[in-house]
Design a protein around this motif. Structure first.
Motif, PDB file in Angstrom:
ATOM      1  N   LEU A  33      12.640  -4.507  11.273  1.00  0.00           N
ATOM      2  CA  LEU A  33      13.520  -5.184  10.319  1.00  0.00           C
ATOM      3  C   LEU A  33      14.867  -5.477  10.960  1.00  0.00           C
ATOM      4  CD1 LEU A  33      12.781  -3.215   7.014  1.00  0.00           C
ATOM      5  CD2 LEU A  33      12.362  -5.633   7.434  1.00  0.00           C
TER       6      LEU A  33
ATOM      7  N   ARG B 167      14.659  -8.334  13.284  1.00  0.00           N
ATOM      8  CA  ARG B 167      14.644  -9.615  12.565  1.00  0.00           C
ATOM      9  C   ARG B 167      16.058  -9.963  12.108  1.00  0.00           C
ATOM     10  NH1 ARG B 167      11.565 -10.316   6.880  1.00  0.00           N
ATOM     11  NH2 ARG B 167      13.119  -8.756   6.323  1.00  0.00           N
TER      12      ARG B 167
ATOM     13  N   SER C  16      18.903 -17.545   3.002  1.00  0.00           N
ATOM     14  CA  SER C  16      18.068 -17.295   4.150  1.00  0.00           C
ATOM     15  C   SER C  16      17.510 -18.618   4.638  1.00  0.00           C
ATOM     16  CB  SER C  16      16.905 -16.382   3.776  1.00  0.00           C
ATOM     17  OG  SER C  16      17.322 -15.452   2.838  1.00  0.00           O
TER      18      SER C  16
ATOM     19  N   ILE D 136       9.844 -20.839   2.528  1.00  0.00           N
ATOM     20  CA  ILE D 136       9.246 -19.583   2.101  1.00  0.00           C
ATOM     21  C   ILE D 136       8.002 -19.263   2.933  1.00  0.00           C
ATOM     22  CG2 ILE D 136       8.003 -20.800   0.273  1.00  0.00           C
ATOM     23  CD1 ILE D 136       8.060 -18.221  -1.313  1.00  0.00           C
ATOM     24  N   TRP D 137       7.276 -20.313   3.341  1.00  0.00           N
ATOM     25  CA  TRP D 137       6.068 -20.084   4.152  1.00  0.00           C
ATOM     26  C   TRP D 137       6.432 -19.471   5.484  1.00  0.00           C
ATOM     27  CZ3 TRP D 137       2.143 -20.566   1.116  1.00  0.00           C
ATOM     28  CH2 TRP D 137       2.220 -21.479   0.047  1.00  0.00           C
TER      29      TRP D 137
ATOM     30  N   ARG E 232       9.161 -17.822   6.221  1.00  0.00           N
ATOM     31  CA  ARG E 232       9.650 -16.455   6.034  1.00  0.00           C
ATOM     32  C   ARG E 232       8.489 -15.486   5.843  1.00  0.00           C
ATOM     33  NH1 ARG E 232      13.484 -17.253   1.289  1.00  0.00           N
ATOM     34  NH2 ARG E 232      13.088 -19.461   1.549  1.00  0.00           N
ATOM     35  N   ALA E 233       7.502 -15.922   5.060  1.00  0.00           N
ATOM     36  CA  ALA E 233       6.349 -15.066   4.822  1.00  0.00           C
ATOM     37  C   ALA E 233       5.584 -14.838   6.121  1.00  0.00           C
ATOM     38  CB  ALA E 233       5.435 -15.698   3.784  1.00  0.00           C
ATOM     39  N   ARG E 234       5.515 -15.889   6.947  1.00  0.00           N
ATOM     40  CA  ARG E 234       4.804 -15.757   8.203  1.00  0.00           C
ATOM     41  C   ARG E 234       5.483 -14.724   9.091  1.00  0.00           C
ATOM     42  NH1 ARG E 234       1.500 -19.050  11.637  1.00  0.00           N
ATOM     43  NH2 ARG E 234       3.036 -19.055  13.291  1.00  0.00           N
TER      44      ARG E 234
ATOM     45  N   ALA F  61       7.378 -12.222   8.126  1.00  0.00           N
ATOM     46  CA  ALA F  61       7.134 -10.887   7.562  1.00  0.00           C
ATOM     47  C   ALA F  61       5.693 -10.458   7.828  1.00  0.00           C
ATOM     48  CB  ALA F  61       7.430 -10.889   6.067  1.00  0.00           C
ATOM     49  N   GLY F  62       4.759 -11.395   7.659  1.00  0.00           N
ATOM     50  CA  GLY F  62       3.346 -11.072   7.877  1.00  0.00           C
ATOM     51  C   GLY F  62       3.074 -10.687   9.318  1.00  0.00           C
ATOM     52  N   HIS F  63       3.731 -11.383  10.257  1.00  0.00           N
ATOM     53  CA  HIS F  63       3.535 -11.032  11.657  1.00  0.00           C
ATOM     54  C   HIS F  63       4.119  -9.666  11.964  1.00  0.00           C
ATOM     55  CE1 HIS F  63       2.602 -15.320  13.254  1.00  0.00           C
ATOM     56  NE2 HIS F  63       1.844 -14.933  12.255  1.00  0.00           N
ATOM     57  N   MET F  64       5.242  -9.340  11.296  1.00  0.00           N
ATOM     58  CA  MET F  64       5.803  -7.999  11.486  1.00  0.00           C
ATOM     59  C   MET F  64       4.816  -6.951  10.978  1.00  0.00           C
ATOM     60  SD  MET F  64       9.666  -8.906  10.349  1.00  0.00           S
ATOM     61  CE  MET F  64      10.288  -7.267  10.145  1.00  0.00           C
ATOM     62  N   VAL F  65       4.216  -7.230   9.839  1.00  0.00           N
ATOM     63  CA  VAL F  65       3.237  -6.285   9.288  1.00  0.00           C
ATOM     64  C   VAL F  65       2.042  -6.171  10.236  1.00  0.00           C
ATOM     65  CG1 VAL F  65       1.587  -5.924   7.431  1.00  0.00           C
ATOM     66  CG2 VAL F  65       3.910  -6.591   6.882  1.00  0.00           C
TER      67      VAL F  65
END
Lengths: 323, 266, 256
Positions: free
Chosen positions: B174, B177, B189, B193-194, B196-198, B200-204
């Motif tokens: 985090l 990022r 930010s 949104i896509w 940003r989600a990508r 976050a998803g890659h971090m996960v």
């Protein structure tokens, strides 16, 4: 920066708490009923994992449970000050397989209750059902339908699976609260679904993006353990989805039915001063009259139906077998 | 920074801390069950339950309102119960006009709502107390003795150990990022949104792969010390007469509170 | 299910035949399942009471070799690995793992139990010792690394230096014949590193230690093995190898 403040002042826990039912909000009979269902399913999970005789499973599931917990901290801004983050059941079921994923989610829920009081102890059975079993089985079932198809279809299916799984969880929470006489269903159902339509969006996007990342960097991980015996999970997922979906309109259409349950189960609460009468009206003025709740509920219902149709379509049109 | 700041155990050498974890776990569960069973509006019983809780807090050498101060986590959830104030039939207490609609709070509804909040508030305080006076490893021993399947206890135990390690890793991700994302003056930010989600998803996904690799290394470390699939532990706890006595006493108090709540009003 | 049960025959180290090496590796080659060849024809002998350093760049095969000494990578492609005269096979594994105390580089991987006690007791418990013996071994091992009284502490509350010491205790409690350490001084601040070096010096036990810490090698280890790209490229007295500047430079090592 310390972790504790960021963990507790962030919207992460605040939004997650709506699925973590605290003690005191469900009556004892409902709590025990949920324990009964959860224990029966978990017993199957324990038996099945022990049958595999894989020594690796305990550390694997434990560390992946810790991963789910840590992954819930990773959020991203969606809109209007809310942020998307992971509940994690769909991801856990896909990566670990359904049985082990179920045990990992149970560990997550138990730890959150024991260490952080996020979710109650006596109602833990309900929380396991709501956040582990129901969303996991639904999410995994829908995901399984897309196996053997193109990566894009799989990722789309994963996203839909994750979204529906969160909506189903929210719906079950509303139903449990309603059945306990803690809330009025006509408000709780649209409210819970409305909030979680957004939370579910975060779940869907993150789950799909995480899976896409894994498919790119370590494709063997999600291709292993495919095929055999997965069809029953597709069926299980569909059945649970249908059960949840059928319960909802039934409950909203005849709230008296559920209130009756609440009354019957309320025999333990001896001092209920006002006996239940026929309720005057089940709509709430500030939502019902404006029609917002109806529109919202209709919209969400329609989306749910589309999702299920998508899933059924996948199920029925599954000519070639993944190998 | 270290993740152990979210470990809620309070190190003391009190009477309560020394009790067998099984007793503490069972009494906590009993207290919460009894709590849920108390009728709406059993004010005396609610008060007695709280007094019992405060007594335990004092015996545990903790500040009197230790649990109360940490109990606000249930607050958001009380929203879910607010509707019963309006929908439960009873004598109207308060009513006002809102639009074309009559809003009405009934006495039965208010009673139910307040009772739900109090019950939940008492329950969570007891759970907070349990966590503050019992180390999680001891709690896990208790669970094992209370017949929770070994594999589940083992999973929770691994999870507890690596919670802190992986939470640290998530925090590092985090922060990385944060360090690379420029924010506009309005705190807006960047990106869709896509996108940003990508991210976050890659971090996960990243965190997931690291966790899987870690589970391999941990498994090797277990093998190196003779792990063969059996999950063996020593049990450091023996029930002493004092543990039995404390358990019986606490159970009696809880039963007494229940009785108090069910006595007909004089 | 009984919480604690032990074998009828706890694993007790059989004495080493006089003059036999504790560890004998001959012509060991190994490739990972992705095809990466990690070890080429590696041969080393280590005798009792030797303290040997294993150096070389990252990816040289040091860690792979260490995992083989404990039978963790399963079957090797060819060559021979013997621990105390025992070849590595399924029947010997429990004995071999009791004799080779393997400590991994990251103490967070090595310490996988919530409390220090449970971690140090893990080895003896799985060797089949009864409860009093297990407790005695935990006490002794914690004493050996200077961490008496840390048994009830939670692993995640420890400093890295403390974790490294406890990680060593987790194998000392198994009474190994040889201690195999993977980069023990990595990530330690100067004070913790110094205290670890003092600890390693005091431990009266055969040692094979992989490291990048050449100062520590010079101070502690009379013998040094250099590995590069899966080969053993040099094996000899530390002072001699350390003074061969060309050799060190060829394998990315720096003279201290």
């Amino acid at each position: 920066m310390s972790l504790a403040p960021s963990l507790f002042t962030s919207p992460i826990l605040a939004s997650a708490t709506l699925l973590h039912i605290p003690d005191g909000f469900l009556n004892l009979v409902i709590s025990l009923l949920c324990w009964l269902i959860s224990l029966a399913v978990l017993a199957g999970a324990v038996r099945s994992t022990q049958r595999q005789f894989d020594e690796r499973l305990a550390p694997l599931a434990g560390i992946m449970a810790a991963f789910i917990f840590a992954a819930q901290m990773i959020n991203f801004p969606v809109a209007g000050g809310t942020s998307g983050h992971l509940v994690g059941a769909t991801l856990a079921f896909i990566v670990l397989g359904p049985w082990l994923g179920m045990l990992a989610m149970t560990a997550v829920i138990a730890s959150q209750a024991i260490i952080f009081q996020d979710g109650g102890l006596v109602v833990m059975g309900a929380n396991i059902l709501v956040m582990g079993i129901v969303p996991g089985v639904i999410g995994y079932g829908i995901y399984q339908m897309s196996r053997g198809r193109s990566r894009a279809v799989q990722l789309a299916a994963t996203g839909v699976a994750a979204w529906i799984s969160v909506m189903a969880a929210a719906l079950v929470v509303a139903l449990l609260l309603g059945a306990s006489g803690t809330t009025s269903l006509s408000v709780a159902i649209p409210a819970m679904l409305g909030i979680h339509a957004l939370i579910g969006l975060g779940e869907a996007l993150i789950t799909a993006a995480a899976l896409s990342f894994v498919m790119q960097t370590r494709p063997t991980l999600v291709q292993d353990g495919a095929a055999v015996g997965q069809r029953r999970w597709v069926i299980a997922g569909t059945l649970v989805t249908l059960a949840v979906l059928l319960l909802a309109p039934l409950a909203s259409a005849s709230p008296d039915g559920l209130e009756w349950v609440a009354e019957q189960t309320g025999f333990l609460d001896t001092a209920q001063n006002a006996p239940y009468n026929i309720l005057p009206d089940y709509t709430l003025p500030f939502l019902g009259e404006t029609g917002v709740s109806t529109i919202l509920a209709g919209l969400i219902g329609a989306l749910l139906v589309v999702g299920v149709m998508f899933g059924l379509f996948r199920l029925l049109r599954r000519p070639r077998q993944a190998s | 920074m270290h993740a152990n700041t979210f470990d809620r155990f309070e190190h003391r050498h009190s009477l309560i801390h020394r009790l067998d974890p099984r007793v503490k776990t069972v009494i906590t569960l009993l207290f919460i069950v009894a709590n849920v069973l108390l009728p709406d509006g059993a004010w005396l019983a609610f008060l007695a339950a709280w007094a019992f809780l405060l007594l335990l807090t004092v015996l545990a050498d903790l500040p009197l309102f230790y649990a109360a101060k940490r109990s606000f986590i249930v607050l958001p959830f009380t929203l879910a119960a607010i509707t019963v104030m309006f929908t439960l039939p009873g004598q109207p207490l308060l009513s006002w006009q809102m639009g074309s609609r009559q809003m009405m709070i009934t006495d039965a509804g208010l009673l139910r709502f307040v009772s739900i909040v109090i019950r939940s508030w008492l329950s969570i305080q007891m759970a907070i107390l349990l966590t503050a006076v019992t180390q999680l490893p001891d709690l896990l021993h208790a669970l094992q003795h209370l017949r929770v399947p070994r594999i589940l206890v083992a999973i929770i135990s691994f999870m507890y150990r690596y919670l802190f390690v992986l939470a640290d890793e998530a925090m590092r991700l985090l922060r990385a990022r944060e360090a690379r994302s420029a924010r506009g003056w309005a705190g807006k930010s960047g990106g869709t949104i896509w996108w940003r989600a990508r991210v976050a998803g890659h971090m996960v996904g990243q965190l997931m792969l690291r966790s899987l690799e870690r589970s391999d290394r941990v498994y090797n470390a277990m093998l190196a010390r003779g792990y063969d699939g059996r999950l063996l532990t020593l049990n450091p706890h023996r029930m002493q007469p004092g543990d039995w006595l404390a358990g019986v006493l606490a159970a009696a108090v809880i039963a007494g509170i229940q009785l108090l709540g069910r006595l007909p009003p004089i | 299910m009984p919480v604690f049960h032990h074998r009828a025959d706890p694993i007790i180290a059989s004495p080493l035949p006089a003059g036999a090496p504790v560890i004998a590796v001959h012509g060991l080659s190994f490739a990972y399942s992705d095809g990466h060849v990690a070890l080429h024809e590696v041969s080393i002998d280590i005798h009792a009471q030797e303290k040997v350093a294993l150096v070389g760049p990252n990816g040289a095969g040091k860690s792979t070799l260490m995992l083989h000494l404990n039978g963790i990578l399963g079957q090797h492609d060819n060559g021979r690995v013997q621990v105390s005269g025992m070849p590595i096979n399924r029947a010997n594994l429990p004995h071999i793992r009791a004799k080779v105390g393997l400590v991994f580089q990251n103490p967070d991987d090595q310490l996988f139990s919530p409390t220090v006690f449970e971690d140090v007791a893990f080895g003896p418990l799985h060797m089949g010792f009864a409860e009093p013996d297990v407790r005695a071994r935990v006490e002794r091992a914690l004493g050996q690394v200077g961490m008496e009284g840390f048994g009830e502490r939670l692993s995640h509350h420890l400093s890295i230096g403390q974790k490294k010491r406890i990680a060593i205790a987790t194998v000392l409690s198994m009474d190994p014949e040889i201690l195999v350490l993977d980069e023990p001084s990595a990530g330690l601040d100067p004070r913790a590193r110094r205290s670890l070096i003092n600890l390693l010096r005091q431990l009266p036990i055969t040692m094979l230690v992989s490291t990048h810490d050449m100062l520590m090698v010079r101070e502690l280890f009379p013998r040094m093995i250099i590995m590069d790209e899966g080969h053993v490229v040099a094996d000899g007295p530390t002072p001699a190898l350390m003074s061969d500047a060309a050799l060190l430079e060829a394998h990315g090592l720096e003279m201290p």
